[in-house]
Design a protein around this motif. Structure first.
Motif, short mmCIF file in Angstrom:
data_model
loop_
_atom_site.label_atom_id
_atom_site.label_comp_id
_atom_site.label_asym_id
_atom_site.label_seq_id
_atom_site.Cartn_x
_atom_site.Cartn_y
_atom_site.Cartn_z
N ILE A 68 5.90 0.96 -2.68
CA ILE A 68 6.10 -0.30 -3.40
C ILE A 68 5.59 -0.16 -4.84
O ILE A 68 6.25 -0.58 -5.80
N LEU A 69 4.39 0.43 -4.98
CA LEU A 69 3.83 0.64 -6.32
C LEU A 69 4.71 1.59 -7.12
O LEU A 69 4.92 1.39 -8.32
N GLU A 70 5.23 2.60 -6.45
CA GLU A 70 6.11 3.56 -7.12
C GLU A 70 7.35 2.87 -7.68
O GLU A 70 7.74 3.10 -8.82
N LEU A 71 7.95 2.00 -6.87
CA LEU A 71 9.13 1.25 -7.32
C LEU A 71 8.77 0.31 -8.47
O LEU A 71 9.53 0.19 -9.45
N GLY A 72 7.61 -0.35 -8.36
CA GLY A 72 7.18 -1.27 -9.40
C GLY A 72 6.95 -0.58 -10.73
O GLY A 72 7.40 -1.05 -11.79
N ILE A 73 6.25 0.55 -10.68
CA ILE A 73 5.98 1.31 -11.91
C ILE A 73 7.27 1.85 -12.50
O ILE A 73 7.46 1.87 -13.72
N GLY A 126 1.86 4.84 -22.13
CA GLY A 126 1.85 6.22 -21.65
C GLY A 126 1.78 6.30 -20.14
O GLY A 126 2.49 7.09 -19.52
N SER A 127 0.94 5.46 -19.53
CA SER A 127 0.81 5.46 -18.08
C SER A 127 2.10 5.03 -17.40
O SER A 127 2.55 5.65 -16.44
N MET A 128 2.70 3.95 -17.89
CA MET A 128 3.94 3.45 -17.30
C MET A 128 5.08 4.45 -17.50
O MET A 128 5.85 4.72 -16.57
N MET A 129 5.20 4.98 -18.69
CA MET A 129 6.29 5.90 -18.99
C MET A 129 6.17 7.20 -18.20
O MET A 129 7.10 7.60 -17.49
N LEU A 130 5.00 7.85 -18.31
CA LEU A 130 4.83 9.14 -17.63
C LEU A 130 4.73 8.95 -16.12
O LEU A 130 5.19 9.80 -15.35
N GLY A 131 4.13 7.83 -15.70
CA GLY A 131 4.08 7.54 -14.27
C GLY A 131 5.47 7.33 -13.71
O GLY A 131 5.80 7.81 -12.61
N ALA A 132 6.32 6.64 -14.47
CA ALA A 132 7.70 6.41 -14.03
C ALA A 132 8.47 7.72 -13.96
O ALA A 132 9.25 7.96 -13.03
N PHE A 133 8.27 8.58 -14.93
CA PHE A 133 8.95 9.87 -14.89
C PHE A 133 8.49 10.71 -13.71
O PHE A 133 9.30 11.38 -13.07
N ARG A 134 7.19 10.66 -13.41
CA ARG A 134 6.69 11.42 -12.26
C ARG A 134 7.35 10.93 -10.98
O ARG A 134 7.69 11.71 -10.10
N ALA A 135 7.56 9.62 -10.89
CA ALA A 135 8.20 9.05 -9.70
C ALA A 135 9.66 9.48 -9.58
O ALA A 135 10.20 9.54 -8.47
N SER A 136 10.29 9.79 -10.70
CA SER A 136 11.71 10.14 -10.67
C SER A 136 11.95 11.65 -10.50
O SER A 136 13.08 12.07 -10.29
#
Length: 205
Positions: A68-73, A126-136
């Motif tokens: 859920i957190l992964e989808l949210g981020i 930075g956290s949202m952007m790089l975190g989102a990329f890590r999730a993808s």
């Protein structure tokens, strides 16, 4: 190699637009001797790279434990990335020649640290952007991507210091505006790609 190159292109698009770090590096290269300009660039690179690593591995590792957190981020991150890109398309990319660069090295270090690590917006973005990329990214490809991002920081700050030291008389606000437009387009493209990844994950779920 694909994810390393993706990290470089995204990293360059994120770090290249004119901001506090770039203004300080540019003004130093325009007014100080080369040794001081490159030392300033290395100091800025250190703080920029450490922040990128903290954002990528920090928020990214937390997300791996919650779908859920992964989808949210991923959703919020894609919106933030697109918003940053649109902001760059609208920005004028002007230089602030009033920035004081003739300061002791210790102050350069503390200034670079404060601008990078004590900037809430930089940490959130930075956290949202790089975190989102890590999730993808595929699970085993994250290191290649972040290696590309950190390489981009090194390439950009040393590259722009070298370029400005050689061609200082050719730097114009029109050129800086062009850099912002190109970077804005690249960032919007990646933001859209992140949003599409979010849609696919929702459909699969």
């Amino acid at each position: 190699m694909k994810y390393f190159l993706q990290g470089i292109t995204m990293g360059l698009a994120y770090v290249a637009p004119i901001g506090l770090q770039n203004l300080f590096v540019i003004n130093t290269a325009l007014t100080q001797k080369k040794s001081r300009a490159f030392l300033t660039a290395l100091i800025v690179i250190f703080f920029d790279v450490t922040l990128a690593l903290a954002c990528f591995f920090g928020i990214g590792s937390i997300m791996e434990k919650s779908k859920i957190l992964e989808l949210g981020i991923l959703l919020i991150g894609s919106i933030i990335v697109i918003y940053i890109g649109i902001g760059l398309l609208k920005s004028k990319g002007s230089m602030d020649s009033s920035t004081d660069v003739n300061v002791p090295i210790l102050k350069v270090i503390t200034t670079a640290c404060v601008v990078t690590w004590f900037n809430p917006q930089a940490i959130i973005d930075g956290s949202m952007m790089l975190g989102a990329f890590r999730a993808s990214l595929p699970k085993d490809e994250g290191l290649k991507f972040i290696a590309g991002v950190t390489s981009a920081s090194c390439l950009w700050f040393t590259g722009i210091t070298t370029f400005i030291s050689i061609f200082s008389s050719k730097i114009t606000e029109k050129l800086l505006r062009g850099i912002n437009i190109v970077c804005g387009i690249v960032i919007i493209f990646y933001g859209t790609k992140l949003f599409w990844t979010f849609i696919q994950m929702v459909i699969e779920k």
